[in-house]
Motif scaffolding. Structure first.
Motif, PDB file in Angstrom:
ATOM      1  N   ALA A   1       0.698  -1.390   0.238  1.00  0.00           N
ATOM      2  CA  ALA A   1       0.194   0.397   0.663  1.00  0.00           C
ATOM      3  C   ALA A   1       0.831   0.969  -0.496  1.00  0.00           C
ATOM      4  O   ALA A   1       0.748   2.183  -0.612  1.00  0.00           O
ATOM      5  N   THR A   2       1.791   1.706   0.999  1.00  0.00           N
ATOM      6  CA  THR A   2       2.597   2.654   1.099  1.00  0.00           C
ATOM      7  C   THR A   2       3.226   2.831  -0.719  1.00  0.00           C
ATOM      8  O   THR A   2       3.588   3.431  -0.678  1.00  0.00           O
ATOM      9  N   GLN A   3       3.783   1.292  -1.091  1.00  0.00           N
ATOM     10  CA  GLN A   3       4.854   1.551  -2.367  1.00  0.00           C
ATOM     11  C   GLN A   3       4.081   2.385  -3.685  1.00  0.00           C
ATOM     12  O   GLN A   3       4.474   3.344  -4.359  1.00  0.00           O
ATOM     13  N   LEU A   4       2.257   2.003  -3.786  1.00  0.00           N
ATOM     14  CA  LEU A   4       1.681   2.397  -4.428  1.00  0.00           C
ATOM     15  C   LEU A   4       1.631   3.675  -4.571  1.00  0.00           C
ATOM     16  O   LEU A   4       1.474   4.834  -5.427  1.00  0.00           O
ATOM     17  N   VAL A   5       1.172   4.381  -2.933  1.00  0.00           N
ATOM     18  CA  VAL A   5       0.779   5.891  -3.065  1.00  0.00           C
ATOM     19  C   VAL A   5       2.595   5.917  -3.503  1.00  0.00           C
ATOM     20  O   VAL A   5       1.817   7.886  -3.881  1.00  0.00           O
ATOM     21  N   GLY A   6       3.227   5.908  -2.621  1.00  0.00           N
ATOM     22  CA  GLY A   6       4.528   6.672  -3.171  1.00  0.00           C
ATOM     23  C   GLY A   6       5.040   6.678  -4.786  1.00  0.00           C
ATOM     24  O   GLY A   6       5.115   7.634  -5.420  1.00  0.00           O
ATOM     25  N   LEU A   7       4.893   5.301  -5.292  1.00  0.00           N
ATOM     26  CA  LEU A   7       4.796   5.475  -6.971  1.00  0.00           C
ATOM     27  C   LEU A   7       3.862   6.726  -7.610  1.00  0.00           C
ATOM     28  O   LEU A   7       4.720   7.413  -8.147  1.00  0.00           O
ATOM     29  N   TYR A   8       2.075   6.324  -6.875  1.00  0.00           N
ATOM     30  CA  TYR A   8       1.211   7.331  -7.959  1.00  0.00           C
ATOM     31  C   TYR A   8       1.986   8.844  -7.799  1.00  0.00           C
ATOM     32  O   TYR A   8       2.011   9.541  -8.313  1.00  0.00           O
ATOM     33  N   ILE A   9       2.130   9.027  -6.225  1.00  0.00           N
ATOM     34  CA  ILE A   9       2.431  10.867  -5.437  1.00  0.00           C
ATOM     35  C   ILE A   9       3.974  10.699  -6.709  1.00  0.00           C
ATOM     36  O   ILE A   9       3.689  12.235  -6.937  1.00  0.00           O
ATOM     37  N   GLY A  10       4.831  10.151  -6.718  1.00  0.00           N
ATOM     38  CA  GLY A  10       5.842  10.301  -7.459  1.00  0.00           C
ATOM     39  C   GLY A  10       5.529  11.001  -9.205  1.00  0.00           C
ATOM     40  O   GLY A  10       5.796  11.897  -9.717  1.00  0.00           O
ATOM     41  N   LEU A  11       4.587   9.802  -9.470  1.00  0.00           N
ATOM     42  CA  LEU A  11       4.173  10.068 -11.225  1.00  0.00           C
ATOM     43  C   LEU A  11       3.712  10.806 -11.585  1.00  0.00           C
ATOM     44  O   LEU A  11       3.674  11.726 -12.021  1.00  0.00           O
ATOM     45  N   VAL A  12       2.823  11.588 -10.696  1.00  0.00           N
ATOM     46  CA  VAL A  12       1.544  12.424 -10.550  1.00  0.00           C
ATOM     47  C   VAL A  12       2.893  13.905 -10.836  1.00  0.00           C
ATOM     48  O   VAL A  12       2.536  14.625 -11.371  1.00  0.00           O
ATOM     49  N   TYR A  13       3.417  14.167 -10.131  1.00  0.00           N
ATOM     50  CA  TYR A  13       4.554  15.477  -9.924  1.00  0.00           C
ATOM     51  C   TYR A  13       5.682  14.534 -11.277  1.00  0.00           C
ATOM     52  O   TYR A  13       6.436  15.797 -11.312  1.00  0.00           O
ATOM     53  N   PHE A  14       5.691  13.822 -11.796  1.00  0.00           N
ATOM     54  CA  PHE A  14       6.428  13.902 -12.640  1.00  0.00           C
ATOM     55  C   PHE A  14       5.770  14.401 -14.287  1.00  0.00           C
ATOM     56  O   PHE A  14       6.938  14.271 -14.967  1.00  0.00           O
ATOM     57  N   THR A  15       5.003  13.600 -14.842  1.00  0.00           N
ATOM     58  CA  THR A  15       3.581  13.702 -15.501  1.00  0.00           C
ATOM     59  C   THR A  15       3.970  15.440 -16.554  1.00  0.00           C
ATOM     60  O   THR A  15       3.923  15.389 -17.530  1.00  0.00           O
ATOM     61  N   PRO A  16       4.023  16.004 -15.450  1.00  0.00           N
ATOM     62  CA  PRO A  16       3.315  17.428 -15.857  1.00  0.00           C
ATOM     63  C   PRO A  16       4.283  17.891 -16.238  1.00  0.00           C
ATOM     64  O   PRO A  16       4.291  18.693 -17.363  1.00  0.00           O
ATOM     65  N   VAL A  17       5.480  17.196 -16.207  1.00  0.00           N
ATOM     66  CA  VAL A  17       7.027  17.839 -17.331  1.00  0.00           C
ATOM     67  C   VAL A  17       6.515  17.510 -18.476  1.00  0.00           C
ATOM     68  O   VAL A  17       6.929  17.902 -20.081  1.00  0.00           O
ATOM     69  N   LEU A  18       6.678  15.951 -18.927  1.00  0.00           N
ATOM     70  CA  LEU A  18       5.682  15.474 -20.398  1.00  0.00           C
ATOM     71  C   LEU A  18       5.062  16.579 -20.926  1.00  0.00           C
ATOM     72  O   LEU A  18       5.003  16.877 -21.769  1.00  0.00           O
TER      73      LEU A  18
END
Length: 459
Positions: free
Chosen positions: A89-106
């Motif tokens: 659960a924590t790894q999923l949330v961490g991955l989600y939060i991370g990707l949410v802030y990565f994709t705006p660059v693209l």
């Protein structure tokens, strides 16, 4: 992606007499209310995510119904090792939060160069709305996250950039416009856990996710309704830009800026834990009873936002007073202070576990935590972003500002990985570890202050 460059290109299309919205162009009103509802939907879902995963969706019998999850879990475990239900659960949330802030660059690049920012925002809003509603369908969980991540990528950076496009170069209203825009973010982030969180925790997860989806639809309708008041789209091309070549010494400056941003990931490791393992700690360890009422766990996310809103004027007043006395800390010192203060907030959580002998921790401790960490956030986060955008060479300015969000990406993923240790460590040790991580970042900045000054002080 350069807001200033776009603003210059559109100068002939912008009226400096438009003051229909609080003395600002009418388009700002539509952008502000769109952002408030978008943040309502985003933080409403995020306030529930870790609780939904750890106490419901990932449990045996339920997770079996999620399409393609077994393969997805196998892929995750090939990267991060075996994961228990809570660690997953924590790894999923961490991955989600991370990707949410990565994709705006693209997403920002696509909006800037190809489809235009208005279309990008609309595409993002549609994808996010679909994602929120898919969250109400357990079997479609992975698809819901995918739509939300992609939607946020298209919407977030492009909507923010449109604020600056509303003004000609030199228009003094631009700074206050971003202040109004920031207030909209805070209002949406404050209301979301109270409404979506309460519905999700008390009445059912799907009610909370559904209301988050409705909020996104409202934001999209507002945006489309005000489309004619928004800045016209102009896709820029590489050969249209007059890009200044790197100057002697810029390479070293870029390397030092990247070093600072790498250290910043330590701050975001602790900060994003507020949305990750922290709610699990609150649920299991904090006495949330007041007058026979149980405070929903998600409400603590609203306390976090409210603390920032209350203390921001205090911090700004302090800086202004120090400036008048020529004692205001440098930007690097402010950032270091922010790291150390946030570390002390984590120590407060550890202290609560050590000092409180009762079965449950007093409610006062998480309140103190949020008050302290909000001060750390105000000292660190805005200062880092301002410093990088001001100091980076013009030819790579947008790219380095984008790297600021990559620090959040890495911090989010690292926080998710650290969440596994909550099961095997005493809670006090877990929060001491996070305090040490973020404080070490502050100490590193102090140690490297001399070299870093070469990047941020123009001689």
């Amino acid at each position: 992606m350069s807001i200033d460059a776009s603003t210059t290109m559109l100068a002939d299309d912008i009226s400096d007499t438009d003051s229909a919205f609080l003395g600002h162009p009418k388009g700002l009103g539509y952008i502000v209310f769109t952002e408030a509802w978008e943040r309502f939907s985003f933080y409403g879902m995020q306030a529930l995510l870790i609780l939904y995963l750890s106490s419901y969706l990932l449990l045996p019998g339920t997770i079996d119904n999620v399409i393609a999850f077994s393969g997805f879990r196998a892929a995750l475990e090939s990267l991060f090792g075996p994961l228990s239900t809570q660690a997953l659960a924590t790894q999923l949330v961490g991955l989600y939060i991370g990707l949410v802030y990565f994709t705006p660059v693209l997403g920002g690049f696509i909006g800037d160069r190809y489809i235009g920012r208005t279309k990008a925002v609309i595409v993002g809003a549609i994808l996010m709305a679909i994602g929120h509603f898919l969250m109400a369908i357990e079997s479609a969980f992975l698809f819901a996250l995918l739509f939300l991540i992609l939607g946020s990528g298209f919407l977030k950076g492009n909507l923010t950039a449109q604020v600056g496009q509303l003004y000609k170069d030199g228009d003094q209203r631009r700074d206050s416009a971003y202040s109004i825009y920031t207030i909209a973010i805070i209002v949406g982030a404050f209301a979301a856990p109270l409404i979506c969180g309460t519905l999700g925790e008390v009445f059912g997860w799907h009610y909370g996710f559904g209301v988050a989806g409705i909020g996104m639809v409202i934001g999209m309708i507002i945006y489309i309704t005000g489309r004619r008041h928004l800045p016209p789209d102009t896709q820029s091309r590489a050969d249209d830009k007059q890009v200044r070549a790197l100057q002697p010494g810029d390479g070293k400056r870029i390397a030092l800026i990247l070093l600072l941003l790498a250290i910043t990931a330590l701050f975001w490791t602790a900060q994003t834990q507020v949305w990750n393992t922290y709610p699990i700690w609150v649920k299991g360890r904090v006495d949330r009873e007041i007058f026979d009422l149980t405070i929903p766990v998600s409400w603590f996310q609203s306390i976090d936002t409210l603390a920032v809103l209350i203390l921001a004027p205090v911090v700004l007043w302090l800086w202004k007073r120090q400036s008048n006395r020529n004692t205001e800390p440098s930007d690097l010192t402010k950032i270091s202070i922010g790291f150390l203060v946030f570390g002390s907030a984590c120590l407060a959580l550890a202290y609560s576990e050590i000092s409180d002998s009762s079965e449950k921790i007093s409610l006062i401790y998480p309140v103190i935590f949020h008050l302290i960490c909000s001060v750390g956030f105000l000292y660190a986060s805005p200062t880092i972003l301002s410093l990088v955008s001001r100091s980076a060479p013009q030819s790579v300015n947008s790219a380095l500002v984008g790297c600021y969000y990559l620090a959040i990406f890495f911090g989010g993923i690292f926080s998710g990985w650290l969440g596994r240790f909550y099961e095997v460590m005493a809670p006090s040790s877990f929060w001491l570890m996070h305090g040490a991580i973020v404080a070490s970042g502050g100490l590193l900045i102090l140690i490297l202050r001399g070299p870093l000054l070469n990047a941020f002080v123009k001689k």
